[in-house]
Design a protein around this motif. Structure first.
Motif: not given
Length: 157
Positions: A62-70
């Motif tokens: 559900g998160n629109s960010r790339e994994l590396y941005e989390i």
């Protein structure tokens, strides 16, 4: 994952790939047990687990960010590298997880990815050590690919 292109991969066809889906709670609470257990198993193989781990992450769809941005994922990867600095040796990169890992090691997720040179050296040395444990000439020849990939993310101080 319903990607039919995965079936055409020779590693996958031979059943030599270990699939590991990290769960959000493992990432959030920094649980490395399952990951380290898989690495231990891969190290017992004759190829020492070379490109035989297909890593994925569940719980952030559900998160629109790339994994590396989390931030949670970034923290997990940064601590995991301390325990398994040769992680890229194991990763089968069909799903582009190598870039997610390398970008997670960057100092700032909003800037172009750049890894501290000391951390890059740690990773390269650990991968070289892992490569030396194998008897496979082809794996040894691929060492330079790892080095180039990691160095392409190194800070330019």
């Amino acid at each position: 994952m319903n990607d039919n292109s995965l079936i055409k991969d020779p590693f996958l066809e031979k059943g030599e790939i270990e699939f590991l889906e990290l769960r959000k709670d493992e990432i959030r609470y920094l649980k490395f047990d399952r990951f380290l257990k898989v690495i231990k198993t891969l190290n017992q193989r004759s190829d020492k687990g070379y490109q035989s781990l297909m890593l994925s992450v569940d719980g952030f769809k559900g998160n629109s960010r790339e994994l590396y941005e989390i931030e949670e994922f970034r923290r997990y990867v940064n601590l995991l590298i301390n325990q398994v600095p040769q992680i890229l040796f194991y990763i089968h990169d069909k799903n582009k997880m190598t870039n997610q890992i390398l970008k997670s090691l960057s100092n700032n997720s909003s800037q172009p990815a750049s890894i501290d040179p000391k951390r890059a050296r740690l990773m390269i040395d650990a991968i070289q050590e892992q490569v030396e444990k194998t008897e496979d000439k082809e794996i040894k020849e691929n060492l330079s690919e790892f080095v180039c990939k990691i160095q392409s993310f190194v800070n330019q101080y």
